[in-house]
Design an enzyme around this catalytic site. Sequence first.
Site, short mmCIF file in Angstrom:
data_model
loop_
_atom_site.label_atom_id
_atom_site.label_comp_id
_atom_site.label_asym_id
_atom_site.label_seq_id
_atom_site.Cartn_x
_atom_site.Cartn_y
_atom_site.Cartn_z
N LYS A 256 0.86 -1.36 -0.03
CA LYS A 256 -0.02 0.00 -0.04
C LYS A 256 1.03 1.26 0.07
O LYS A 256 0.22 2.36 -0.20
CB LYS A 256 -0.97 0.00 1.14
CG LYS A 256 -2.07 -1.05 0.85
CD LYS A 256 -3.08 -1.12 1.90
CE LYS A 256 -4.17 -2.20 1.68
NZ LYS A 256 -5.18 -2.33 2.80
N ARG A 257 2.18 1.17 0.20
CA ARG A 257 3.01 2.30 0.03
C ARG A 257 3.70 2.26 -1.19
O ARG A 257 4.44 3.40 -1.53
CB ARG A 257 4.21 2.19 1.10
CG ARG A 257 3.70 2.50 2.68
CD ARG A 257 4.66 2.01 3.80
NE ARG A 257 5.31 0.71 3.61
CZ ARG A 257 4.73 -0.24 4.36
NH1 ARG A 257 3.40 -0.26 4.77
NH2 ARG A 257 5.19 -1.50 4.12
#
Length: 488
Positions: A256-257
């Site tokens: 998600k980064r």
Amino acid sequence: MTKEVRLRYAPSPTGHLHIGGARTALFNYLYARRLGGKFIVRIEDTDQVRNVENAAEKQMENLKWLGVEWDEGDDIGGPYGPYRCMDRLDIYKGYVEQLLKEGKAYYCYATKEELDAEREEQLARNETPRILEKHRYTTPEQKAAYEKEGRVPSVHFIMPENRSYTVNDLVRGEVTFDSNEMGGDFVICRPDGIPTYNFAVVIDDHLMKISHVVRGEEHLSNTPRQLMIYEAFGWEAPQFAHLALILNQEGKKMSKRDESIIQFIEQYRDMGYLPEAIVNFLVLLGWSPGGEQEIFSLKELSERFSFDRVSKSPAVFDSTKMNWMNNHYLKAKSVDEIVDMCIPHLQEAGFLEEELTTERREWAKQIVALYQEQMSYCAQIVPLSALFFLEEVVYEEDAKAVLKEPQVKEVLVSFKEHIESADEYSVETINASLKAVQKATGYKGKALFMPVRVSITGQAHGRDLGQSIYLIGREKVLARLQQVISSL
């Protein structure tokens, strides 16, 4: 009697609707629709620490935006509700008590710190970490002592020994697990009375009569524990299908980064992508329709989707392909639909007023029409059309060289005179002026058009020249021409 086809999408409300989650929802939805079954949305909100307020509602809103509709869910109800885990705690409690009574589960008074310490010791001995069987046996005296300390027990499920569990997966075929390699007993209910995922999901899927469980491959390792729980209650397990990962463009697992890919449906929506394009693109991430066709409506997909064409290999998220597909759908829309999507971006950039007059909106519509075939998504209208809104011309590097050509001043002076003397200002008179300049100066083609375009737009290439000049407006065009003429 044929079992009713019932599939569900069960998101955790810990954030936005991720592209992986959206694809899972779509695969469930399409398969249910193809087989004439029911599609259910259930909210798995037992992770009270990570839950985000209103995240479930936003996820459902974005699913609806994609065109996904469900037959039962937290928002619309249904015969097997409630459809939110935290509203089902009393239901889970009864099943936990049944397993305790039958000797298939037990109260464990060990603290998290004690269990973590045991795990570290096992790892230090190069052993597979497991919850030790000693925790199954608590004497009444020990129980009383623990409770006097204030300890509240969790409930552990007793792991069957020397057993193999086989998942007959619609995507992966047969996958077999050895119970002796699965870490021993496992928690099914925490001290606060909230069940763990592996327990709640079995209870919910059984009671909601789910026939097929379709989810990401990260859940495959959970499946044997869930099969044990089905077995403990004497229930028939559903048919499983575990979808391969979606990788980024470097072929690596997305986090998600990961900033190389836009990962949330809401972001695509905000940027001016079309829901039908996102649906089309996501379904083709891991599913092959066969043949050369790549453009499908949601209805066509629901008529053709099947798991025998879902790949067990990871799919690579190709942003270029995504943009190509969205461009295809944008070009097929009416200008009125697209301008409604573009105007908010122009307003946010400060290019358009919040309240538009009919004339101002029509002007903006014509600008959008110029770029409709070029845009991959509607937010691109801002950089593409900036030349119509900025007072000062911003010259691109390849445009600057054009203004150094020897014929430029003569061409621009002649064009400026024709624009000034024209009775009206229209695309027709602008094109007529360009022809008149050609006749007066003898310059044509690039020698004529490039100096005019660069001096007015700052760009060596662009959309229809006559239309662009018209939309910039006579006053601004004359000022830009004069500025360049004066500099030569």
